[in-house]
Enzyme design. Structure first.
Site, PDB file in Angstrom:
ATOM      1  N   HIS A   1     -21.386  27.785 -46.893  1.00  0.00           N
ATOM      2  CA  HIS A   1     -21.154  27.175 -45.582  1.00  0.00           C
ATOM      3  C   HIS A   1     -19.683  27.131 -45.183  1.00  0.00           C
ATOM      4  O   HIS A   1     -19.333  26.428 -44.248  1.00  0.00           O
ATOM      5  CB  HIS A   1     -21.708  25.744 -45.561  1.00  0.00           C
ATOM      6  CG  HIS A   1     -23.198  25.683 -45.421  1.00  0.00           C
ATOM      7  ND1 HIS A   1     -24.045  26.343 -46.263  1.00  0.00           N
ATOM      8  CD2 HIS A   1     -23.993  25.033 -44.533  1.00  0.00           C
ATOM      9  CE1 HIS A   1     -25.295  26.088 -45.892  1.00  0.00           C
ATOM     10  NE2 HIS A   1     -25.286  25.307 -44.851  1.00  0.00           N
TER      11      HIS A   1
ATOM     12  N   GLU B   1     -31.367  33.093 -36.239  1.00  0.00           N
ATOM     13  CA  GLU B   1     -30.138  33.714 -35.734  1.00  0.00           C
ATOM     14  C   GLU B   1     -30.333  35.171 -35.324  1.00  0.00           C
ATOM     15  O   GLU B   1     -29.793  35.611 -34.305  1.00  0.00           O
ATOM     16  CB  GLU B   1     -29.007  33.613 -36.773  1.00  0.00           C
ATOM     17  CG  GLU B   1     -28.349  32.241 -36.860  1.00  0.00           C
ATOM     18  CD  GLU B   1     -29.076  31.258 -37.769  1.00  0.00           C
ATOM     19  OE1 GLU B   1     -30.100  31.657 -38.387  1.00  0.00           O
ATOM     20  OE2 GLU B   1     -28.629  30.107 -37.881  1.00  0.00           O
TER      21      GLU B   1
END
Lengths: 327, 363
Positions: A130, A61
Site C-alpha cells: 500500500h 480498478e
C-alpha cells in the site's frame, strides 16, 4: 483575495469548478459519492452534481479505468480517483496499454483525455503493497503526462490544467499532504504544465524534487543554510513534460546538483534527471549529480524502518554536503 | 433486483421478412470479408503483411448479422480478429488493407496494424490486441452514450454499444469486471461472444467452466443471456434484433453467445494440430455464405448469375483495394513522433487525422 485552505479542499475546488464549466467532466471511483471520498476529497460533490456525474464504483480498478478509456474515446472527460495509486497496479493494462497509446494506435482518431488521480507514496506504516511511489514505474510510458502537486495552490491549479489537457494525466497526490493548509486565491487560476518553480533560491547547490519530499528538501535547506550552504530548491511540478531548462539554469549557477525522488533508485525519475543534467551541464558541474531515493527495498511496516527507508532531511543534508565538499 | 433470465433465441423469423435488398447486402458483405481475408492470407504469406494476423473466415455471419441489428451510430468495439467487423461496419477495404501493409493510407496511418482497426466515422472503436481488454471500454462506450443523452442533452438514453469478444476472453478479469459494472450501472451494452470453439489452441471446454452453457456466465451478473447460431446470418439477426431493441429500450446490458467456427488457424502461424480435419469439414459444410445464398435462390428472385455478379464485384473491389494499397507510401518518419500526444511539446508533433477520416467526412 486569498484564503488558507487544505490541500484536499483545493483538489475538490478544482474538480467542482471544472465540472461546473464543462458538462463532459465527471468523477468516478471507489467511495467518491455516498461516502464523500475515502479521504474526503470529494466531500459534498454528490450533493451538488448528483449520482450521474459523481459515480461510486465497486472495487474494480480494471473495470472502471477501462470504462473511462471508452468514455473518453467518445468525447467525455473522466476524472478517475484511485483511493491509492498502489491499487492502480491492478489496472495496469488499461492505464498503460490503452489510455496512453490509443491516440497513436488509432492514427490520431481517438484521444483519451482522462485524469487518473489519488494518493501516491507512503501513507504511514501501510506496509509494502500500500505504499507505492509509482512515478518512476509509470513515467517510462510515452503518451501520458504526470503532475505532482506540492501545496494547495498547485493542487488546485495543476488539477484544473490536468482536466483541460487532451491527454491522459497521471496526477499523484499525497495522503500526508491532504490536511496541509496553504494560500489559494478565490479567483480562478491555472498552473501550466512544464513550468518548474524555485521554492527557495540559493547559490551553492541545486536540489530538485517533486511533491512531498520537497518538504524534506526545504527542511534540509534550512539546516544547511545555518552552516552557510545555500540550496536552491526546485519543484519540478510535472515529470512529463519535464521542465529541464529551469533545472539546467540553476545548475549552471550553482555547479552542484542533488535530485530527491521518493521512488526506488534503479531506473528512476531521479536517474533520468541526473542523466539529463549530466548531458546538458557536463562542463558546469563541479561534481557528479547525487541522488536521494527511497532505499532499494520493499516498504517495511515498522515505524523506524519505514522512516529510515524514505528520503528525509538528514539524507538530503548528507548528499548536499558530500557533493559540495570541494566547493 | 434484476431477474435472471436465459432467453432462447427468437423464434420469429424477422430476417425472412426483410426486403431482397437487405439480404443481398448481407451476402455481399460476407463475400467481401471472405475475399478480403483470402487476399490478406496471400499477402501475409508473401511477407507483405507483418506481425500477427487473425483471419475471420467462417465467422462472417456474426459480424454481418449482429451489426445489421444496430443503428449506424451505435458504437462498436472488438478484439484483434477485427477485419470482418471493420468491413461489415462500412470501412472501405482499401484503408483496412493499407493498414496491414503499414502504409500511410491505412485507417490508423499504418501505426495500428491488423489488430487495431479504428474507424471514427463509422463508430468503430477498435480493434484491441489484449484478450478481454476491450470489454471495460465497451462499458465506457455505453456509459458515454447514456451520459451524453441524459446529462448533456437532457433527454432519454437512445444508444446501444456492442462489444465482440472471443470465447477465450470469458476467462479474463476484464470481462467479468465489465459485466458487473454494466449490471450495477445499468449500461446499454451487448457483449457478443463469438464462440469459435478455441482460444488459440485451447478448446473452450479445457479453458472455461460451464462450456456447454456459456450463458451461465451472465446469470451471475443478472444479465439477460441468449445463445444463437452464429453460422447463419439470418439466425444471428433474428436473435440479435430483439435483444438490441430491448437493450436500447430498457437501458440494460445483454449477453449473447454466437456459436461459430473459424475455418483458419488462430493466427497465420497456427498449424491447427489441436483439432481434426473432420471437424473442420463438418463446419465448412454449413457455410454461412452458401446458406444465405441458398435461401435467396429458393425463396427470392436471386439466380446463380446474381451470385456470380456479386462475387465478381467484391473480387474487383478487393483487387482495387490492393492496388490502392500498393500506391500508398509507408508513413513518413515524421509520423513516429505524431499522435503520441494531442499537443506538440518537446520532440512530439501533436496529432493529425488519417486520410480515411478526411475522405470519409467529405462524403
Amino acid at each position: 483575495m486569498s484564503r488558507q485552505i487544505e490541500y484536499r479542499d483545493a483538489l475538490r475546488e478544482a474538480m467542482s469548478e471544472e465540472m461546473r464549466r464543462d458538462p463532459r467532466v465527471f468523477l468516478m471511483g471507489e467511495e467518491v459519492a455516498e461516502y464523500n471520498g475515502a479521504y474526503k476529497v470529494s466531500r459534498g460533490m454528490l450533493e451538488e452534481f448528483g449520482p450521474q456525474r459523481v459515480i461510486d464504483t465497486p472495487i474494480s480498478e480494471t473495470g472502471f479505468t477501462g470504462l473511462a478509456v471508452g468514455a473518453a474515446m467518445m468525447g467525455l472527460r473522466p476524472i478517475i480517483e484511485f483511493m491509492s495509486w498502489s491499487f492502480s497496479l491492478v489496472a495496469a493494462d488499461q492505464i498503460l496499454n490503452n489510455a496512453p497509446k490509443m491516440l497513436y494506435m488509432s492514427g490520431g482518431q481517438f484521444g483519451c483525455p482522462i485524469v487518473f488521480r489519488g494518493n501516491n507514496g507512503a501513507g504511514g506504516q501501510l506496509g509494502s503493497t500500500h505504499s507505492w511511489c509509482v512515478e518512476s514505474l509509470y513515467a517510462n510510458v510515452p503518451g501520458l503526462k504526470m503532475a505532482i502537486p506540492f501545496d494547495p495552490y498547485d493542487a488546485k491549479g495543476l488539477l484544473k490544467t490536468a482536466v483541460r489537457d487532451d491527454n491522459p494525466v497521471f496526477f499523484l497526490e499525497s495522503e500526508r499532504l491532504l490536511s496541509v493548509k496553504g494560500e489559494v486565491p478565490e479567483e480562478e487560476y491555472l498552473v501550466p504544465f512544464q513550468q518548474a518553480l524555485v521554492r527557495r533560491p540559493g547559490a551553492d547547490c541545486t536540489v530538485v524534487s517533486f511533491g512531498r519530499p520537497l518538504y524534506f528538501c526545504l527542511e534540509a535547506a534550512q539546516a544547511l543554510a545555518e552552516d552557510g550552504i545555500e540550496c536552491e530548491v526546485i519543484d519540478g511540478r510535472t515529470i512529463r513534460p519535464l521542465d529541464i531548462e529551469t533545472i539546467v539554469q540553476s545548475v549552471r549557477k550553482t555547479n552542484y546538483c542533488v535530485v530527491v525522488d521518493q521512488s526506488w533508485p534503479f531506473a528512476s525519475v531521479g536517474a533520468e534527471i541526473a542523466a539529463q543534467v549530466h548531458e546538458r551541464c557536463f562542463d558546469d558541474l563541479d561534481n557528479h549529480v547525487a541522488r536521494v531515493h527511497a532505499d532499494d527495498v520493499p516498504p517495511p511496516y515498522a515505524y523506524n524502518l519505514e522512516q529510515e527507508m524514505l528520503p528525509n532531511a538528514r539524507k538530503i543534508c548528507e548528499a548536499v554536503r558530500s557533493v559540495t565538499y570541494n566547493a | 433486483m434484476s431477474t435472471i433470465t436465459t432467453r432462447p433465441a427468437a423464434d420469429e423469423n424477422l430476417a425472412a421478412k426483410l426486403p431482397d435488398e437487405t439480404l443481398r447486402k448481407w451476402l455481399r458483405d460476407m463475400l467481401l470479408i471472405r475475399e478480403f481475408e483470402v487476399r490478406t492470407m496471400q499477402a501475409y504469406q508473401n511477407r507483405l503483411i507483418g506481425g500477427f494476423c487473425h483471419i475471420y473466415v467462417g465467422q462472417e455471419a456474426v459480424a454481418v448479422g449482429a451489426l445489421a441489428a444496430l443503428e449506424e451510430t451505435d458504437p462498436i468495439i472488438t478484439a484483434y480478429r477485427d477485419h470482418g467487423h471493420a468491413l461489415a461496419r462500412g470501412m472501405d477495404p482499401k484503408y483496412c488493407m493499407a493498414e496491414m501493409f503499414g502504409r500511410i493510407g491505412g485507417c490508423a496511418k499504418g501505426k495500428g496494424g491488423s489488430m487495431h482497426m479504428f474507424d471514427k466515422p463509422h463508430h468503430m472503436y477498435g480493434g484491441h490486441g489484449i484478450v478481454g481488454a476491450q470489454c471495460p471500454l465497451a462499458a465506457g462506450l455505453a456509459f458515454a452514450r447514456k451520459y451524453t443523452d441524459e446529462v448533456i442533452e437532457n433527454r432519454a438514453s437512445t444508444g446501444v454499444a456492442m462489444c465482440f469478444l472471443g470465447d477465450g476472453a470469458l476467462n479474463q478479469g476484464a470481462f467479468h469486471e465489465a459485466m458487473n459494472l454494466a449490471g450495477v450501472l445499468h449500461l446499454p451494452v451487448i457483449y457478443v461472444v463469438e464462440n469459435n470453439g478455441y482460444a488459440m489452441g485451447t478448446s473452450v471446454a479445457r479453458g472455461t467452466t460451464m462450456a456447454h452453457e456459456l450463458t451461465a456466465k451472465a446469470a451471475a451478473y443478472g444479465i439477460d443471456a441468449t445463445s444463437i447460431d452464429g453460422m447463419d446470418v439470418m439466425e444471428v439477426y433474428n436473435g440479435m434484433k430483439p435483444i438490441v431493441d430491448r437493450c436500447r429500450r430498457s437501458v440494460q446490458p445483454a449477453f449473447v453467445e454466437a456459436r461459430t467456427y473459424r475455418y483458419k488457424g488462430h493466427s497465420m502461424s497456427d498449424p491447427r494440430k489441436y483439432r481434426t480435419k473432420d471437424e473442420e469439414q463438418q463446419y465448412e459444410a454449413q457455410d454461412p455464405i452458401e446458406k444465405l445464398a441458398g435461401f435467396m435462390m429458393s425463396e427470392r428472385k436471386f439466380a446463380e448469375a446474381d451470385y456470380d455478379s456479386l462475387a465478381k464485384a467484391v473480387r474487383k473491389q478487393v483487387r482495387e483495394a490492393r492496388q490502392w494499397t500498393d500506391l500508398s507510401p509507408p508513413p513518413d518518419i515524421e509520423e513516429l513522433y505524431t499522435d503520441v500526444y494531442a499537443d506538440a511539446w518537446g520532440p512530439y508533433h501533436g496529432t493529425s487525422l488519417p486520410l480515411m477520416m478526411k475522405e470519409t467526412q467529405q462524403e
